[in-house]
Design an enzyme around this catalytic site. Structure first.
Site, PDB file in Angstrom:
ATOM      1  N   LYS A  52       0.838  -1.204   0.000  1.00 29.69           N
ATOM      2  CA  LYS A  52       0.000   0.000   0.000  1.00 29.69           C
ATOM      3  C   LYS A  52       0.868   1.248   0.000  1.00 29.69           C
ATOM      4  O   LYS A  52       0.591   2.218  -0.702  1.00 29.69           O
ATOM      5  CB  LYS A  52      -0.952  -0.024   1.207  1.00 29.69           C
ATOM      6  CG  LYS A  52      -2.117  -0.971   0.974  1.00 29.69           C
ATOM      7  CD  LYS A  52      -2.877  -1.376   2.211  1.00 29.69           C
ATOM      8  CE  LYS A  52      -3.862  -2.494   1.821  1.00 29.69           C
ATOM      9  NZ  LYS A  52      -4.522  -3.142   2.929  1.00 29.69           N
ATOM     10  N   GLN A  96      -5.474  -2.329   8.901  1.00 27.38           N
ATOM     11  CA  GLN A  96      -5.148  -3.604   8.250  1.00 27.38           C
ATOM     12  C   GLN A  96      -5.746  -4.783   9.022  1.00 27.38           C
ATOM     13  O   GLN A  96      -5.555  -4.895  10.221  1.00 27.38           O
ATOM     14  CB  GLN A  96      -3.617  -3.736   8.147  1.00 27.38           C
ATOM     15  CG  GLN A  96      -3.171  -4.960   7.384  1.00 27.38           C
ATOM     16  CD  GLN A  96      -3.607  -4.943   5.918  1.00 27.38           C
ATOM     17  OE1 GLN A  96      -3.431  -3.956   5.217  1.00 27.38           O
ATOM     18  NE2 GLN A  96      -4.185  -6.032   5.456  1.00 27.38           N
ATOM     19  N   ASP A 119     -11.609   1.924   2.773  1.00 28.92           N
ATOM     20  CA  ASP A 119     -11.822   0.496   2.493  1.00 28.92           C
ATOM     21  C   ASP A 119     -13.294   0.232   2.153  1.00 28.92           C
ATOM     22  O   ASP A 119     -13.634  -0.851   1.684  1.00 28.92           O
ATOM     23  CB  ASP A 119     -11.455  -0.347   3.735  1.00 28.92           C
ATOM     24  CG  ASP A 119     -10.161  -1.132   3.534  1.00 28.92           C
ATOM     25  OD1 ASP A 119      -9.772  -1.328   2.368  1.00 28.92           O
ATOM     26  OD2 ASP A 119      -9.561  -1.533   4.542  1.00 28.92           O
TER      27      ASP A 119
END
Ligand code: NAP
Length: 280
Positions: A52, A96, A119
Site C-alpha cells: 500500500k 489492516q 476500504d
C-alpha cells in the site's frame, strides 16, 4: 483459448492516471494522505501494508503508517482512530485486517469516520452503495469492474453469476454489477445445482477461497471468468479459485492468479483516498 486479463498492466495504467490527478490536486493545495494502521506482527499484513505504501509512493499520495504492538487494546486503537478522524491532513484511514483476537473488529471499523473509510467497510458506506449513492466504492469489486472496463467487456444486460456472498467481496460485487445493469445471481455454500447456475453466466466471478474450485464443466463456452481467490495450493503456491489451465480453454477472457484481480485492490484504495481528499 481465453485472453488473459493482465491486472498489472491495468493497475499501472490506472496508477499513472492517478499520479497526474494527484499532481493537479497538489497544485490546488490538496494533498491526499492515507493513514494505515497495523497491529501486531502478522507477516502477510506487513506485506500488504508495504504494498500500500508503494502504491502511495507511485501516485504521490502521502502515506503515514501507525504500527501498534500485538497487545494493543480496543480502547487504545479507538483512541488512535479518533485522533486520525480529527486530523485534517489525513484523507483516508485504513486498519489492516486481521486484527489480534482481543480487539473488537466491528467496533474499530465502525469508528472510522465514513468520510475517511477508504476500504468502504463502514455500514453507512455499504448502505449508501446499496442505494446507489456511494462516496467510496469497495476496493476489490471495483477493481474487477475496472478490469472489465479496460478490456471493453460489456456488463449491462449480461448474466453475471458470483460465487461467494462475503461482505468484502461477494455482496458488494453484486451491488456494483447490478448498478452496471447486469442480471445478477449470487451463489454460496447452500446453493443447489451450482454448476447449472454457473454455466448460465456470461460473466462468472469466483470469490470462494477454495483452490481450483471452478472446473471447466462449470463454465459456459465463451464466458468471461474473473478469479478473485487468493489461496495456497498443496505445494504452498499462490493460486486462485479457478482451475486456470482447463477453464482458460473454454473462456473468452480469464484473470490469472497472481497478477489478475489482486493488483487492482490496492489501486482502487488509492482511488478512494483521492476521492476522500477531494471531498474534504
Ligand atoms: P469468505 O468470507 O470465506 O467467503 C467465501 C464465500 O464462498 C462464502 O460466501 C461461502 O458461502 C462461499 N463458499 C464456500 N464454499 C462454497 C461452496 N462449496 N460452494 C459455493 N460457495 C461456497 O471469503 P472472501 O473474503 O469473500 O474471499 C474469497 C477469496 O477471495 C479468498 O481466496 C480471499 O483470499 C480472496 N480475496 C482476494 C482479494 C483480492 O484482493 N484479490 C480480496 C479479498 C479476498 P457461505 O456464505 O454460505 O459460507
Amino acid at each position: 483459448m481465453a485472453k488473459i486479463i493482465d491486472g498489472k498492466t491495468i493497475r499501472d495504467y490506472n496508477l499513472n492516471l492517478m499520479k497526474e490527478e494527484v499532481a493537479a490536486l497538489n497544485e490546488q493545495g490538496i494533498y491526499p494522505c492515507l493513514a494505515v494502521i497495523i497491529v501486531g506482527n502478522n507477516p502477510a499484513s506487513r506485506v500488504y501494508v508495504n504494498n500500500k505504501k508503494a502504491a502511495c509512493d507511485k501516485t504521490g499520495i502521502i502515506s503515514r503508517e501507525y504500527a501498534l504492538p500485538e497487545e494493543t487494546t480496543t480502547d487504545e486503537l479507538l483512541e488512535l482512530i479518533d485522533k486520525l478522524n480529527a486530523d485534517d491532513e489525513v484523507s483516508g484511514i485504513l486498519c489492516q485486517l486481521p486484527l489480534p483476537q482481543q480487539i473488537d473488529k466491528e467496533k474499530v471499523l465502525e469508528r472510522i469516520s465514513p468520510s475517511k473509510d477508504v476500504d468502504c467497510f463502514h455500514p453507512e458506506n455499504i448502505g449508501r452503495l446499496s442505494i446507489g449513492n456511494g462516496i467510496f466504492l469497495p476496493c476489490t469489486p471495483n477493481g474487477v469492474m475496472k478490469l472489465l472496463e479496460y478490456e471493453g467487456i460489456e456488463v449491462a444486460g449480461k448474466r453475471c453469476v458470483i460465487i461467494g456472498r462475503s461482505n468484502i467481496v461477494g455482496k458488494p460485487m453484486a451491488m456494483l454489477m447490478l448498478a452496471a445493469n447486469a442480471t445478477v445471481t449470487v451463489c454460496h455454500s447452500r446453493t443447489e445445482n451450482l454448476s447449472e447456475i454457473t454455466r448460465q453466466a456470461d460473466i462468472l466471478v469466483a470469490a470462494v477461497g477454495v483452490p481450483d474450485f471452478v472446473k471447466a464443466d462449470m463454465v459456459r463456452e465463451g464466458a468471461v471468468v474473473i478469479d478473485v481467490g487468493i489461496n495456497r495450493n498443496v505445494n504452498e503456491r499462490l493460486c486462485g479459485d479457478v482451475d486456470f489451465k482447463e477453464v482458460a480453454k473454454k473462456a473468452s477472457y480469464i484473470t490469472p492468479v497472481p497478477g489478475g484481480v489482486g493488483p487492482m485492490t490496492i489501486t482502487m484504495l488509492m482511488r478512494n483516498t483521492i476521492t476522500a481528499a477531494k471531498n474534504s
